[in-house]
Scaffold this motif. Structure first.
Motif, PDB file in Angstrom:
ATOM      1  N   LEU A 146       0.835  -1.208   0.000  1.00  0.00           N
ATOM      2  CA  LEU A 146       0.000   0.000   0.000  1.00  0.00           C
ATOM      3  C   LEU A 146       0.863   1.249   0.000  1.00  0.00           C
ATOM      4  CD1 LEU A 146      -2.945  -0.917   2.334  1.00  0.00           C
ATOM      5  CD2 LEU A 146      -3.132  -0.067   0.020  1.00  0.00           C
ATOM      6  N   LEU A 147       1.976   1.166   0.720  1.00  0.00           N
ATOM      7  CA  LEU A 147       2.934   2.262   0.725  1.00  0.00           C
ATOM      8  C   LEU A 147       3.444   2.516  -0.687  1.00  0.00           C
ATOM      9  CD1 LEU A 147       5.491   3.048   3.273  1.00  0.00           C
ATOM     10  CD2 LEU A 147       6.505   2.319   1.197  1.00  0.00           C
ATOM     11  N   TRP A 148       3.772   1.408  -1.378  1.00  0.00           N
ATOM     12  CA  TRP A 148       4.254   1.538  -2.752  1.00  0.00           C
ATOM     13  C   TRP A 148       3.187   2.158  -3.642  1.00  0.00           C
ATOM     14  CZ3 TRP A 148       2.385  -0.496  -7.282  1.00  0.00           C
ATOM     15  CH2 TRP A 148       3.157  -0.231  -8.405  1.00  0.00           C
ATOM     16  N   CYS A 149       1.938   1.682  -3.500  1.00  0.00           N
ATOM     17  CA  CYS A 149       0.852   2.225  -4.331  1.00  0.00           C
ATOM     18  C   CYS A 149       0.774   3.735  -4.146  1.00  0.00           C
ATOM     19  CB  CYS A 149      -0.485   1.604  -3.948  1.00  0.00           C
ATOM     20  SG  CYS A 149      -0.637  -0.102  -4.438  1.00  0.00           S
ATOM     21  N   GLY A 150       0.887   4.179  -2.889  1.00  0.00           N
ATOM     22  CA  GLY A 150       0.828   5.606  -2.612  1.00  0.00           C
ATOM     23  C   GLY A 150       1.978   6.353  -3.256  1.00  0.00           C
ATOM     24  N   LEU A 151       3.199   5.817  -3.107  1.00  0.00           N
ATOM     25  CA  LEU A 151       4.364   6.500  -3.676  1.00  0.00           C
ATOM     26  C   LEU A 151       4.277   6.522  -5.194  1.00  0.00           C
ATOM     27  CD1 LEU A 151       7.346   5.277  -1.509  1.00  0.00           C
ATOM     28  CD2 LEU A 151       6.161   7.436  -1.406  1.00  0.00           C
ATOM     29  N   MET A 152       3.741   5.440  -5.765  1.00  0.00           N
ATOM     30  CA  MET A 152       3.581   5.379  -7.221  1.00  0.00           C
ATOM     31  C   MET A 152       2.613   6.474  -7.671  1.00  0.00           C
ATOM     32  SD  MET A 152       4.511   3.495  -9.802  1.00  0.00           S
ATOM     33  CE  MET A 152       4.038   3.267 -11.497  1.00  0.00           C
ATOM     34  N   ALA A 153       1.490   6.587  -6.950  1.00  0.00           N
ATOM     35  CA  ALA A 153       0.502   7.614  -7.299  1.00  0.00           C
ATOM     36  C   ALA A 153       1.124   8.998  -7.170  1.00  0.00           C
ATOM     37  CB  ALA A 153      -0.716   7.490  -6.398  1.00  0.00           C
ATOM     38  N   ASP A 154       1.937   9.179  -6.128  1.00  0.00           N
ATOM     39  CA  ASP A 154       2.603  10.457  -5.923  1.00  0.00           C
ATOM     40  C   ASP A 154       3.582  10.734  -7.066  1.00  0.00           C
ATOM     41  OD1 ASP A 154       3.046  12.757  -4.383  1.00  0.00           O
ATOM     42  OD2 ASP A 154       4.913  11.910  -3.621  1.00  0.00           O
ATOM     43  N   ALA A 155       4.246   9.666  -7.539  1.00  0.00           N
ATOM     44  CA  ALA A 155       5.252   9.842  -8.591  1.00  0.00           C
ATOM     45  C   ALA A 155       4.616  10.287  -9.894  1.00  0.00           C
ATOM     46  CB  ALA A 155       6.031   8.547  -8.805  1.00  0.00           C
TER      47      ALA A 155
END
Lengths: 157, 148, 359
Positions: free
Chosen positions: C109-118
């Motif tokens: 979920l952390l990755w999903c968030g960072l991906m969305a942020d990217a």
């Protein structure tokens, strides 16, 4: 509005942390803990930042980076060391590539303990930093009076 | 689901690796250790279909020159550079030689016991042509007319 | 000849919370070569085995990385147990599995968030992290820690999960599952998201195999490699089916990770249902003598732990080969040929964990 103390911008740098504190710092910015309600905005640009949040111990490689970021920030500025590694070196203190806490290279104002530091204590530290920032701003203002006019007369006004 | 360590001679390394390569195994990791005055190098390979794991173990003294396997497995150069920088293992013919700058740290050979470090004799440049990444040579080498 | 320049990327970069440093060789806008370097987060953690005894070192091993910390502690403990021939109680194995899967949910979920942020989708970033807080609450309830659990030890675990906690976890899982459906839909069918993910950074199956990639990064390229099939901890008694995709681009990596979230939820439910009664640890006597390789599946892929004991209370060598280190070669390959503007997204897409890589 010349009162920048109501919206200090925050810069986060991960020195050599294990990520635990970094994701907690990020978690502080997200809806559940939400430090943005204190007017704080997370920025990636040192030149615009007022509060420097540093996580992790300092090593020979990132010491110049930490120092450079600190020097690039304009006065007044406040440094918050988040997590026990940034305070003293923590569990990695004895490792060969760790110099110690962030205060080996830059002056640290507020120490937030914990491994990993809890969001509640990070918020506590940040709120204390905002108070200190306000104090420093007032000191600076009394010494060299800022003219409000040049701020308003800039681009886009 | 085997997981075994096979001790081989340094001279047999390339042959053994080639056998695993032709069998279609994946390079899992390479690591070095220092024990009782000699290096222990471990080359681990994995087979994802049978979930077997095999580690080739080489015991060799300080200053023996280890051939690189990066010609077979191109990802091996990261591990080999790591061995070279942290333990001082001399690896020759690396496809990509970072010249002790993969790990940008102050300490030299930090994982080798201090009293052993003096014994390591640096070999003359063993990099093959083209092994030094362009970014490390510096921008100054770019021809002047191109930079305008 | 096109203009060639070397652009340093990082260590302080707005997209990434971590200091990664790459030297990018550009020809106009296209990256033609990448030189990674390590050292900003390098602590020399593996050398601490000389100063901490093998029981204490467990807590250092957990701090290889704060995101996948439980797995590192588990891998180290398992390696020592393998050398010393300790059989961990079944309940402890199940507890480890539960915490590992909770770790995976929080990490993905952390990755999903960072991906969305990217790719600049701030709203999606906040939504992912909002859901993530629920699983962190469960971690806090069961272990006392939010990101670093410190419940592992050589010979078992230190804390137990009571039936009430189990029920709380199950109801949280229902909530997360419900909330994940719209997130998954946005990632996989939103037009603007697909513009940034479809066909970007393609890594073929052959390349991924040759470069020794692992984890969701390799599975997105069609390699069926999931260390949970080894059946360590309680995975042998649960149903694990590796999730793979064939496209090998950013889109496939999103898809694999999102589907793994649902898989982890199902694994947690199975584990909580099947968990047996009994002890949670066994006493440990003596010192490790011998060496062992242990592999396990971290959120980011296969991690290899090597422990070498010499019959002393200090172990001689601890080595961890983290998934990001293995994926570094694959990352360099995907960046080569990409546009400069896509580089931050491509770095995020392998789910880099720099403090794992540099140790």
């Amino acid at each position: 509005m010349a009162d920048i103390t109501r919206s200090p911008w925050l810069l986060h740098y991960d020195a050599s942390s294990c990520n635990g504190c970094d994701i907690e710092v990020l978690a502080c910015l997200t809806p559940v803990f939400d430090v943005e309600r204190f007017g704080i905005v997370n920025t990636g640009d040192p030149m615009q930042a007022d509060i420097f949040l540093i996580t992790g111990a300092v090593n020979a490689q990132n010491a110049p980076v930490v120092k450079q970021i600190y020097d690039q920030m304009s006065d007044p500025k406040v440094v918050v060391a988040v997590g026990v590694c940034a305070c003293t070196g923590g569990v990695f203190k004895e490792a060969y590539n760790v110099m110690g806490g962030a205060d080996k290279v830059i002056p640290v104002d507020i120490y937030v303990p914990g491994c990993a530091a809890r969001p509640q204590s990070i918020i506590d530290g940040v709120v204390a930093a905002v108070g200190l920032f306000k104090e420093r701003y007032m000191q600076l203002k009394n010494k060299q009076p800022l003219s409000v006019g040049h701020l308003e007369g800039g681009e886009g006004s | 689901m085997k997981n075994e360590i096979i001790v081989i001679e340094l001279a047999d390394l390339l042959e053994n690796v080639l056998v695993l390569k032709t069998k279609g195994w994946r390079l899992s990791q390479i690591c070095a250790a220092f024990r009782d005055g000699h290096y222990e190098l471990s080359y681990s390979f994995a087979d994802d279909e049978t979930l077997d794991y095999e580690t080739l173990r080489i015991n060799c003294p300080i200053n023996s020159v280890v051939p690189s396997i990066s010609e077979f497995y191109s990802a091996a150069d990261f591990y080999e550079n790591e061995m070279k920088e942290l333990f001082g293992v001399e690896v020759k013919m690396m496809k990509r030689d970072y010249h002790r700058r993969l790990y940008r740290i102050k300490a030299e050979m930090p994982f080798l016991p201090e009293e052993e470090r003096a014994k390591v004799v640096r070999q003359p440049d063993t990099a093959i042509p083209g092994a030094i990444p362009e970014a490390m040579k510096g921008v100054s080498e770019v021809p002047k007319e191109d930079t305008e | 000849m096109a203009k060639r320049s070397v652009v340093p990327f990082g260590p302080q970069h707005p997209v990434l919370p971590e200091p990664i440093h790459l030297d990018l060789v550009l020809e106009d806008e296209t990256v033609i070569d990448v030189v990674p370097s390590i050292g900003f987060v390098h602590r020399g953690l593996e050398s601490l085995v000389k100063t901490k005894d093998y029981n204490e070192f467990e807590y250092v091993a957990e701090r290889v990385c704060g995101i996948c910390s439980f797995g590192h502690g588990n891998g180290y403990a398992e390696a020592v147990e393998k050398i010393m021939g300790i059989e961990v109680p079944r309940r402890a194995k199940y507890l480890r599995t539960i915490w590992l899967e909770m770790n995976r949910i929080h990490s993905h979920l952390l990755w999903c968030g960072l991906m969305a942020d990217a790719f600049g989708f701030e709203n999606l970033f906040y939504q992912c992290w909002r859901i993530r807080e629920k699983i962190l609450d469960m971690a806090e309830l069961t272990t006392g820690g939010r990101v670093i659990y410190s419940t592992n030890m050589v010979g078992g675990v230190r804390r137990d999960i009571t039936p009430e906690m189990g029920r709380a976890i199950l109801s949280t899982l229902d909530f997360i599952e419900k909330e994940l459906v719209p997130i998954r839909r946005t990632f996989l069918s939103d037009y603007s998201v697909q513009e940034r993910t479809r066909g970007v950074g393609v890594l073929t199956k052959e390349q991924a195999h040759d470069l020794g990639c692992c984890g969701p990064f390799a599975r997105a390229s069609g390699i069926n490699c999931d260390m949970r099939l080894l059946g360590y901890d309680a995975y042998g008694e649960l149903e694990v089916e590796p999730i793979t995709a064939t496209e090998g681009d950013n889109y496939a990596r999103c898809k694999v990770r999102l589907d793994e979230l649902f898989q982890s939820i199902s694994l947690l439910r199975q584990a909580l249902e099947k968990i047996p009664e009994g002890d949670i640890s066994v006493p440990v006597k003596g010192n490790p003598d011998g060496d062992a390789f242990v592999r396990l599946e971290q959120p980011r892929g296969e991690a290899v732990y090597y422990v070498e004991g010499v019959g002393d209370k200090f172990i001689n060598r601890f080595r961890v080969r983290t998934p990001t280190f293995a994926n570094l070669a694959g990352l360099c390959e995907t960046i080569k040929g990409a546009k400069y503007a896509d580089v931050p997204l491509l770095i995020v897409t392998i789910d880099p964990c720099i403090s794992c890589t540099e140790r």
